[in-house]
Design an enzyme around this catalytic site. Sequence first.
Site, PDB file in Angstrom:
ATOM      1  N   GLY A 159       2.683  -4.695   6.357  1.00 20.65           N
ATOM      2  CA  GLY A 159       1.294  -4.540   5.911  1.00 20.65           C
ATOM      3  C   GLY A 159       1.258  -3.862   4.548  1.00 20.65           C
ATOM      4  O   GLY A 159       2.095  -3.010   4.248  1.00 20.65           O
ATOM      5  N   MET A 218      -3.022   6.675   7.289  1.00 22.92           N
ATOM      6  CA  MET A 218      -2.703   7.167   8.646  1.00 22.92           C
ATOM      7  C   MET A 218      -3.404   8.499   8.930  1.00 22.92           C
ATOM      8  O   MET A 218      -2.840   9.372   9.575  1.00 22.92           O
ATOM      9  CB  MET A 218      -1.182   7.344   8.823  1.00 22.92           C
ATOM     10  CG  MET A 218      -0.427   6.043   8.706  1.00 22.92           C
ATOM     11  SD  MET A 218       1.352   6.248   8.763  1.00 22.92           S
ATOM     12  CE  MET A 218       1.751   6.483   7.058  1.00 22.92           C
ATOM     13  N   THR A 262      -1.632  -2.741  -1.703  1.00 19.65           N
ATOM     14  CA  THR A 262      -1.636  -1.645  -0.751  1.00 19.65           C
ATOM     15  C   THR A 262      -3.059  -1.386  -0.239  1.00 19.65           C
ATOM     16  O   THR A 262      -4.038  -1.754  -0.896  1.00 19.65           O
ATOM     17  CB  THR A 262      -1.024  -0.387  -1.401  1.00 19.65           C
ATOM     18  OG1 THR A 262      -0.852   0.590  -0.387  1.00 19.65           O
ATOM     19  CG2 THR A 262      -1.902   0.174  -2.520  1.00 19.65           C
ATOM     20  N   ALA A 263      -3.134  -0.773   0.959  1.00 19.77           N
ATOM     21  CA  ALA A 263      -4.444  -0.565   1.583  1.00 19.77           C
ATOM     22  C   ALA A 263      -5.422   0.131   0.640  1.00 19.77           C
ATOM     23  O   ALA A 263      -6.605  -0.220   0.591  1.00 19.77           O
ATOM     24  CB  ALA A 263      -4.273   0.247   2.859  1.00 19.77           C
ATOM     25  N   ASP A 303       5.042  -6.492  11.780  1.00 22.18           N
ATOM     26  CA  ASP A 303       4.505  -5.422  12.618  1.00 22.18           C
ATOM     27  C   ASP A 303       3.012  -5.539  12.810  1.00 22.18           C
ATOM     28  O   ASP A 303       2.391  -6.490  12.387  1.00 22.18           O
ATOM     29  CB  ASP A 303       4.944  -4.021  12.180  1.00 22.18           C
ATOM     30  CG  ASP A 303       4.953  -3.835  10.704  1.00 22.18           C
ATOM     31  OD1 ASP A 303       3.905  -4.017  10.099  1.00 22.18           O
ATOM     32  OD2 ASP A 303       6.044  -3.504  10.185  1.00 22.18           O
ATOM     33  N   ASP A 330       1.841  -2.736   0.944  1.00 26.37           N
ATOM     34  CA  ASP A 330       2.997  -2.790   0.054  1.00 26.37           C
ATOM     35  C   ASP A 330       4.197  -2.180   0.780  1.00 26.37           C
ATOM     36  O   ASP A 330       4.064  -1.127   1.418  1.00 26.37           O
ATOM     37  CB  ASP A 330       2.688  -1.989  -1.223  1.00 26.37           C
ATOM     38  CG  ASP A 330       3.842  -2.050  -2.192  1.00 26.37           C
ATOM     39  OD1 ASP A 330       3.810  -2.909  -3.085  1.00 26.37           O
ATOM     40  OD2 ASP A 330       4.794  -1.246  -2.053  1.00 26.37           O
ATOM     41  N   GLY A 384     -10.074  -2.670   6.550  1.00 26.36           N
ATOM     42  CA  GLY A 384     -10.440  -3.060   5.182  1.00 26.36           C
ATOM     43  C   GLY A 384      -9.981  -4.459   4.813  1.00 26.36           C
ATOM     44  O   GLY A 384      -8.921  -4.915   5.249  1.00 26.36           O
ATOM     45  N   GLN A 416     -20.255 -61.733  15.220  1.00 22.76           N
ATOM     46  CA  GLN A 416     -20.232 -61.992  13.772  1.00 22.76           C
ATOM     47  C   GLN A 416     -19.215 -61.059  13.125  1.00 22.76           C
ATOM     48  O   GLN A 416     -19.229 -59.857  13.387  1.00 22.76           O
ATOM     49  CB  GLN A 416     -21.599 -61.690  13.171  1.00 22.76           C
ATOM     50  CG  GLN A 416     -22.555 -62.835  13.392  1.00 22.76           C
ATOM     51  CD  GLN A 416     -23.994 -62.399  13.222  1.00 22.76           C
ATOM     52  OE1 GLN A 416     -24.278 -61.280  12.803  1.00 22.76           O
ATOM     53  NE2 GLN A 416     -24.901 -63.295  13.564  1.00 22.76           N
ATOM     54  N   LYS A 439       4.839  -1.102  15.400  1.00 22.06           N
ATOM     55  CA  LYS A 439       4.849   0.299  15.800  1.00 22.06           C
ATOM     56  C   LYS A 439       3.408   0.764  15.954  1.00 22.06           C
ATOM     57  O   LYS A 439       2.587   0.524  15.093  1.00 22.06           O
ATOM     58  CB  LYS A 439       5.545   1.142  14.740  1.00 22.06           C
ATOM     59  CG  LYS A 439       7.038   1.031  14.838  1.00 22.06           C
ATOM     60  CD  LYS A 439       7.709   1.811  13.753  1.00 22.06           C
ATOM     61  CE  LYS A 439       7.762   0.997  12.485  1.00 22.06           C
ATOM     62  NZ  LYS A 439       8.412   1.665  11.387  1.00 22.06           N
TER      63      LYS A 439
HETATM   64  N1  SAH Z   1       2.425  -0.108   3.546  1.00 23.48           N
HETATM   65  C1  SAH Z   1       1.029  -0.033   3.881  1.00 23.48           C
HETATM   66  C2  SAH Z   1       0.668   1.260   4.571  1.00 23.48           C
HETATM   67  C3  SAH Z   1       1.271   1.442   5.921  1.00 23.48           C
HETATM   68  S1  SAH Z   1       0.775   2.923   6.656  1.00 23.48           S
HETATM   69  C4  SAH Z   1       0.187  -0.243   2.636  1.00 23.48           C
HETATM   70  O1  SAH Z   1       0.717  -0.253   1.531  1.00 23.48           O
HETATM   71  O2  SAH Z   1      -1.007  -0.417   2.773  1.00 23.48           O
HETATM   72  C5  SAH Z   1      -0.518   2.401   7.724  1.00 23.48           C
HETATM   73  C6  SAH Z   1      -1.847   2.903   7.259  1.00 23.48           C
HETATM   74  O3  SAH Z   1      -2.340   2.131   6.180  1.00 23.48           O
HETATM   75  C7  SAH Z   1      -2.940   2.824   8.306  1.00 23.48           C
HETATM   76  O4  SAH Z   1      -2.867   3.910   9.189  1.00 23.48           O
HETATM   77  C8  SAH Z   1      -4.177   2.875   7.451  1.00 23.48           C
HETATM   78  O5  SAH Z   1      -4.440   4.187   7.020  1.00 23.48           O
HETATM   79  C9  SAH Z   1      -3.737   2.103   6.224  1.00 23.48           C
HETATM   80  N2  SAH Z   1      -4.176   0.687   6.304  1.00 23.48           N
HETATM   81  C10 SAH Z   1      -3.397  -0.391   6.283  1.00 23.48           C
HETATM   82  N3  SAH Z   1      -4.126  -1.508   6.340  1.00 23.48           N
HETATM   83  C11 SAH Z   1      -5.420  -1.121   6.392  1.00 23.48           C
HETATM   84  C12 SAH Z   1      -6.654  -1.798   6.453  1.00 23.48           C
HETATM   85  N4  SAH Z   1      -6.719  -3.137   6.471  1.00 23.48           N
HETATM   86  N5  SAH Z   1      -7.789  -1.079   6.492  1.00 23.48           N
HETATM   87  C13 SAH Z   1      -7.749   0.269   6.463  1.00 23.48           C
HETATM   88  N6  SAH Z   1      -6.604   0.962   6.403  1.00 23.48           N
HETATM   89  C14 SAH Z   1      -5.450   0.284   6.368  1.00 23.48           C
END
Ligand code: SAH
Length: 462
Positions: free
Chosen positions: A301, A383, A331-332, A248, A303, A412, A44, A270
């Site tokens: 990563g 760091m 920034t972190a 990086d 800024d 974070g 059907q 690095k």
């Molecule tokens: N340009 C980056 C920093 C680079 S230096 C910015 O503005 O965030 C790398 C350091 O940033 C790491 O050793 C750590 O201390 C910090 N960092 C970057 N990303 C992070 C994250 N998701 N959680 C915690 N610390 C972080």
Amino acid sequence: MDCLPLFHKLQGRAVLLVGGGDKALRKARLVLDAGAVLRVIAPQISAQLQALVAQQGQCVLRAYQDSDMQAGCALVLAATGDVAINAQIARQAQARGIPVYAVGVPELSSVMFPAIVDRSPLVIAVSTAGHAPVLARLARAKIETVLPASYGRLATLAARFRDQVKAALPQVSARRVFWEKNLQGAVAEQVFAGREQQAEQLLAQAIESADTQVRGEVYLVGAGPGDADLLTFKALRLMQQADVVLYDRLVAPAILELCRRDALRLYVGKQASQHSVPQDQINQKLVELALQGHRVVRLKGGDPFIFGRGGEEIAQLAAQGIPFQVVPGITAASGCSAYAGIPLTHRDYAQSVRFVTGHRKDGELDLPWSELVSPMQTVVFYMGLGCLSDICQQLIAYGRDAQTPIAVVENGTTAEQRVFAGTLATINQQVSEFAVQSPSLIIVGEVVALRDQLNWFAGAFD
Ligand code: SAH
């Protein structure tokens, strides 16, 4: 990826559809839209389906027989109301190597239907490989709302001018830049407004004045601390344009995925102690790629200008006269503090915030400690994980109270974020107990204690 999306060319090709009900009707519409010649078999067949197939195909009003499965068929669709029969048809098709979709038997189907956004010739297919069809439909609905209905007409216009553009701009990258510019500027607006003629005129003019050679350019882009939702619109736009991406270790895979699919990706990461690509080589690489005419994204990563060595990279570009743009990122310190529920400043507890690097120089932590212990100040160490105990000792030695709150935020803003809060006296113990890893950010100051008051917020991310 569970399944690879491929687009099936069905114009003039035979498709076998077994079934005559609603499900069969929906599939029939799709394959007929794609130009297939349909053979529908069922005892059907609804009047609607019969009327549809009458345009391009035939209906056979009887039960399916094994001999109906014939070689040369481009696709088999089993949409009877009986799952066992659908499974049997699927097995037969699979045995002959014919792609098959069987309703109710995903394990025996070799293809599946995506949710479709149709702006022909622009077609977008969305799939969750059957895991969450509702999610695919929701995603489709979102895409529908952001793509103007007239995108199809824009694609048709581009198709008409394709050869002309190819002749005028032999260099692939020049053509790419041309289309990127013209498919979203004034030409597109004219098409969306229904003024195709004006659009054609503009496009013709644009071809005449287009750059036949593309000049390379470098975009230094802050990718934020991890959560892809923290990217800026500008970052995303440039990431989708770039031919080459240098990234990086801190750049999350989910963020890298947002770069143009066919862009060349170069890892220049690095690690704290092992420098895989020395900074001067990265600087040099950026220059080289730009001189070859590429649009290069240097994805960093957080800024680029905060502990990112962005200044060194652009200095080299500027010296060579290469155009560049810098796109700030979160920034972190901003990302981690927000996601951990720690306001970096607060009228009652911290009127200033200071970002410092805990990186050792010749084995020494060379920091202005007496400035870092002033009250009403938040200090954020980048760091710093490797020298956390030194940091705490020095702060106490220079006069900061051992009970000062401190937090370590690991990964974070990502799904793996962990936050450890304690005091200068206790944090070391916690960090070794929980084997905290890099990347981690250290936040020192009374504001850390506010985290408890914002418990609802912190809880959402821990
Ligand atoms: N340009 C980056 C920093 C680079 S230096 C910015 O503005 O965030 C790398 C350091 O940033 C790491 O050793 C750590 O201390 C910090 N960092 C970057 N990303 C992070 C994250 N998701 N959680 C915690 N610390 C972080």
